[in-house]
Write a protein that holds these residues in place. Structure first.
Motif, short mmCIF file in Angstrom:
data_model
loop_
_atom_site.label_atom_id
_atom_site.label_comp_id
_atom_site.label_asym_id
_atom_site.label_seq_id
_atom_site.Cartn_x
_atom_site.Cartn_y
_atom_site.Cartn_z
N ILE A 204 13.49 -3.28 0.72
CA ILE A 204 12.41 -4.45 0.18
C ILE A 204 11.02 -3.51 0.05
N HIS A 205 10.53 -4.09 -1.32
CA HIS A 205 9.33 -3.19 -1.76
C HIS A 205 8.22 -4.39 -1.70
N LEU A 206 7.20 -4.15 -0.92
CA LEU A 206 5.86 -4.91 -1.13
C LEU A 206 4.89 -4.11 -1.77
N GLU A 207 4.35 -4.86 -2.85
CA GLU A 207 3.73 -3.91 -3.84
C GLU A 207 2.13 -4.81 -4.13
N PRO A 208 1.04 -4.43 -3.53
CA PRO A 208 0.02 -5.10 -3.81
C PRO A 208 -0.49 -4.82 -5.27
N ASP A 209 -1.32 -5.95 -5.79
CA ASP A 209 -2.02 -5.63 -6.87
C ASP A 209 -3.56 -6.27 -6.74
N GLU A 210 -4.37 -6.20 -7.86
CA GLU A 210 -5.51 -6.53 -7.65
C GLU A 210 -5.74 -8.22 -7.07
N ILE A 219 18.79 -4.19 -5.29
CA ILE A 219 20.16 -4.67 -4.97
C ILE A 219 21.05 -3.80 -5.89
N ASP A 220 22.23 -3.15 -5.31
CA ASP A 220 23.07 -2.35 -6.06
C ASP A 220 22.28 -1.35 -6.81
N GLY A 221 21.05 -0.64 -6.24
CA GLY A 221 20.18 0.48 -7.02
C GLY A 221 19.57 -0.09 -7.84
N VAL A 222 19.35 -1.30 -8.12
CA VAL A 222 18.37 -1.92 -9.26
C VAL A 222 17.35 -2.82 -8.55
N LEU A 223 15.93 -2.51 -8.78
CA LEU A 223 14.83 -3.56 -8.41
C LEU A 223 15.05 -4.84 -9.18
N TYR A 224 14.71 -6.04 -8.14
CA TYR A 224 14.59 -7.04 -8.84
C TYR A 224 13.44 -7.70 -8.09
N ALA A 225 12.48 -8.33 -8.83
CA ALA A 225 11.39 -9.15 -8.36
C ALA A 225 11.90 -10.45 -7.74
N ARG A 226 11.46 -10.78 -6.45
CA ARG A 226 11.97 -11.87 -5.86
C ARG A 226 10.78 -13.03 -5.46
N LEU A 227 9.49 -12.26 -5.24
CA LEU A 227 8.38 -13.04 -4.86
C LEU A 227 7.02 -12.69 -5.32
N GLN A 228 6.31 -13.56 -5.43
CA GLN A 228 4.92 -13.17 -6.03
C GLN A 228 3.88 -14.28 -5.23
N LEU A 229 3.08 -13.71 -4.25
CA LEU A 229 2.14 -14.39 -3.74
C LEU A 229 0.65 -13.93 -3.80
N PRO A 230 -0.28 -14.74 -3.55
CA PRO A 230 -1.66 -14.41 -3.66
C PRO A 230 -1.94 -12.96 -3.04
N ARG A 231 -2.72 -12.33 -3.26
CA ARG A 231 -3.31 -10.99 -2.74
C ARG A 231 -4.03 -11.21 -1.42
N GLU A 232 -4.68 -12.30 -1.28
CA GLU A 232 -5.19 -12.56 0.27
C GLU A 232 -4.05 -12.55 1.39
#
Length: 571
Positions: A204-210, A219-232
């Motif tokens: 699981i990767h959690l990656e913050p942006d501005e 999953i099976d070696g490939v990254l898939y975006a699953r969720l996008q939430l407010p930076r706050e």
């Protein structure tokens, strides 16, 4: 309040709570013990049954909402109802129904093109919400919809200010700790873990942006975006993960590592956590490792018959070194564990030294390194030799000291299994020599070299016969198929994509391998300083096939696609 709390709070819903548990047990989503535990918690501390089941890791939010949808007869946003684009949203009514009000109440209200009103919320039968809607729209029938936390918050954020923006920005340690203990944050983290386990994610990767942060699953070696939430919201989620994995929640400037054991979606998991400071905040990665593995036999590695027989013979050697090579995430540890299981005949003392111990094996002594107190691979190896072992596994040879002790162990009558990071099997010789080990010490004890990669398996539900395969590739695969498989016709297939494989066309992974036996002639060539190309030519002359060729052999059998083999082997 979160979607895990989607169980309505009306008296009718409270009466229906046991029915929800019966539905979940009947579907096999949870076990009777899970239901009993949740009901005990409900009796002692209150709360909604569905929310408690998510919090104890018995099921995921998606599983809960699906059951609630059937129980209450309400549609589910994202499955039965598609939320409109942001530009199409309208906020009907007077001042009480503003964007801010919807964000504060966790409610989405919109009007469809035919004039019908819809209300999506985490608690669609909340009496207060029902009274408010009846007051504002007395002449209209409002269709209620169940919605997941992630979908709700992402949509609400697009409509205006971020949800709870003022509550998640503090740097005070006490404040961060309080945020990490809040029920919505706890349930969000538990739900993420449960989703990842359900979808067979390894990381699981959690990656913050501005302005936001993204959650991605590998999953099976490939990254898939699953969720996008407010930076706050990120500080609270990050603090929760750091708290439960034993990291310092106040430290944001230095990399940190942690680990935890959780139960998610009914499975016991070991989780390795890593936090790395970035410009917009810490990147957090969680590696998920199931505590129980039933696929650790050699026959489950997906090897061709000749490779399987060769590795089995290596596992029965009385002494020497077996080296497994490949990049991180290529399945080396699984291969080592399977080889250990094959070597364990009940009459051998087997000891491992690992960083970390990924899977616990019966009848085997496993040592976790702790560099901060001086327990390194090298120091642990010295102590292991005083334990009268027959087989030793070293998680990784990283330096000259560890390499030399492992080699000496092999020369004095022990079978040593280990890994090194190289691109191919022959590269293991070069890597050890680069560490400073003398060539004659490198060559003498090595019995076998193995390289491997993981390719994705074609989804059995949607894969179809391949329309065209390049003649050169077909001819190369046919040559190896005749030598290894005999008279087996080609079954070329290609990826399509369906709901069961999340439209990727692939589901699960299988290894492709390169096994090279080291005989006396090859040992002499290493001592004489033969180049990588010369050693590889010697392996080819002995009939060894390399990664790409083994991959094409699996594509010939219809296990994977030619495109996947070429992607992984970088051709």
């Amino acid at each position: 309040m979160t979607a895990a709390s989607s169980l309505p709070v009306s008296p009718e819903a409270e009466v229906a709570s046991p029915l929800l548990g019966q539905i979940l047990v009947a579907r096999g989503v949870i076990g009777p013990s899970d239901l009993e535990r949740a009901l005990e918690l409900q009796g002692s501390m209150g709360g909604r049954l569905g929310s408690l089941l998510v919090r104890i890791g018995a099921l995921s939010e998606e599983q809960l909402l699906a059951a609630l949808s059937d129980q209450l007869g309400l549609p589910l946003a994202g499955r039965d109802v598609v939320l409109p684009e942001v530009e199409a949203w309208v906020v009907p009514g007077e001042e009480p129904v503003s964007v801010d009000w919807m964000q504060d109440q966790g409610v989405l209200i919109w009007q469809d093109p035919e004039g019908g009103l819809w209300c999506a919320s985490r608690d669609p039968l909340d009496p207060v919400l029902q009274e408010t809607l009846a007051y504002l729209y007395p002449a209209q029938d409002v269709q209620r919809v169940l919605a997941a936390t992630q979908l709700m918050e992402g949509t609400l954020d697009k409509l205006g200010r971020g949800l709870l923006a003022s509550g998640y920005g503090g740097d005070d340690v006490r404040h961060l700790r309080e945020l990490a203990e809040e029920a919505p944050v706890v349930e969000l983290v538990n739900s993420l873990l449960a989703q990842a386990v359900e979808q067979r994610a390894s990381d699981i990767h959690l990656e913050p942006d501005e302005h936001q942060f993204v959650v991605r699953f590998r999953i099976d070696g490939v990254l898939y975006a699953r969720l996008q939430l407010p930076r706050e919201r990120f500080n609270a989620v990050a603090s929760r993960l750091k708290l439960i994995s034993g990291m310092d929640i106040a430290e944001r400037r230095l990399p940190q590592d942690g680990r935890l054991s959780v139960r998610a979606s009914g499975q016991a998991m070991d989780v390795r956590a890593s936090a790395l400071p970035g410009v917009h905040g810490e990147s957090i990665v969680l590696r998920l490792l199931p505590k129980e593995r039933k696929d650790l036999g050699l026959e489950r590695l997906g090897m061709a018959p000749d490779h399987l027989a060769l590795l089995g013979a290596w596992s029965r050697e009385a002494h020497g070194i077996l080296l497994v090579t490949g990049p991180t995430g290529s399945g080396k540890s699984t291969t080592l564990y399977a080889t250990l299981a094959a070597a364990d005949d009940g009459m051998k003392k087997i000891i491992t030294v690992e960083d970390p111990v990924e899977f616990q094996l019966p009848r085997i002594t496993q040592i976790q390194t702790h560099a901060d107190i001086g327990l390194t691979f090298a120091s642990a190896l010295r102590s292991i030799l005083r334990q009268d072992p027959d087989v030793i596994m070293v998680g990784e040879i990283r330096d000259r000291e560890t390499a030399e002790i492992a080699i000496q162990s092999a020369l004095t009558g022990h079978l040593v299994l280990s890994t090194v990071h190289t691109n191919d099997a022959i590269g293991a010789f070069t890597r050890l020599i680069d560490m400073g080990v003398e060539p004659f010490l490198v060559a003498t004890p090595v019995k076998g070299l193995q390289a491997q990669r993981l390719v994705r398996r074609l989804c059995p539900h949607c894969a179809r016969p391949a329309g065209h395969v390049l003649p050169a590739i077909a001819a190369e695969a046919a040559q190896w198929a005749a030598r290894v498989l005999g008279d087996v016709p080609a079954q070329w297939r290609e990826a399509v994509g369906c709901e069961r494989c999340q439209h990727s066309g692939y589901r699960g992974r299988v290894g492709i391998y390169e096994l090279i036996p080291v005989d006396e002639e090859m040992q002499q060539a290493v001592v004489a300083g033969a180049s990588h190309a010369e050693l590889k030519a010697m392996a080819r002359a002995r009939g060894c096939r390399f990664l790409r060729e083994d991959g094409l052999l699996k594509a010939w059998q219809g296990v994977t696609s030619v495109e996947e083999v070429l992607r992984v082997t970088a051709v």
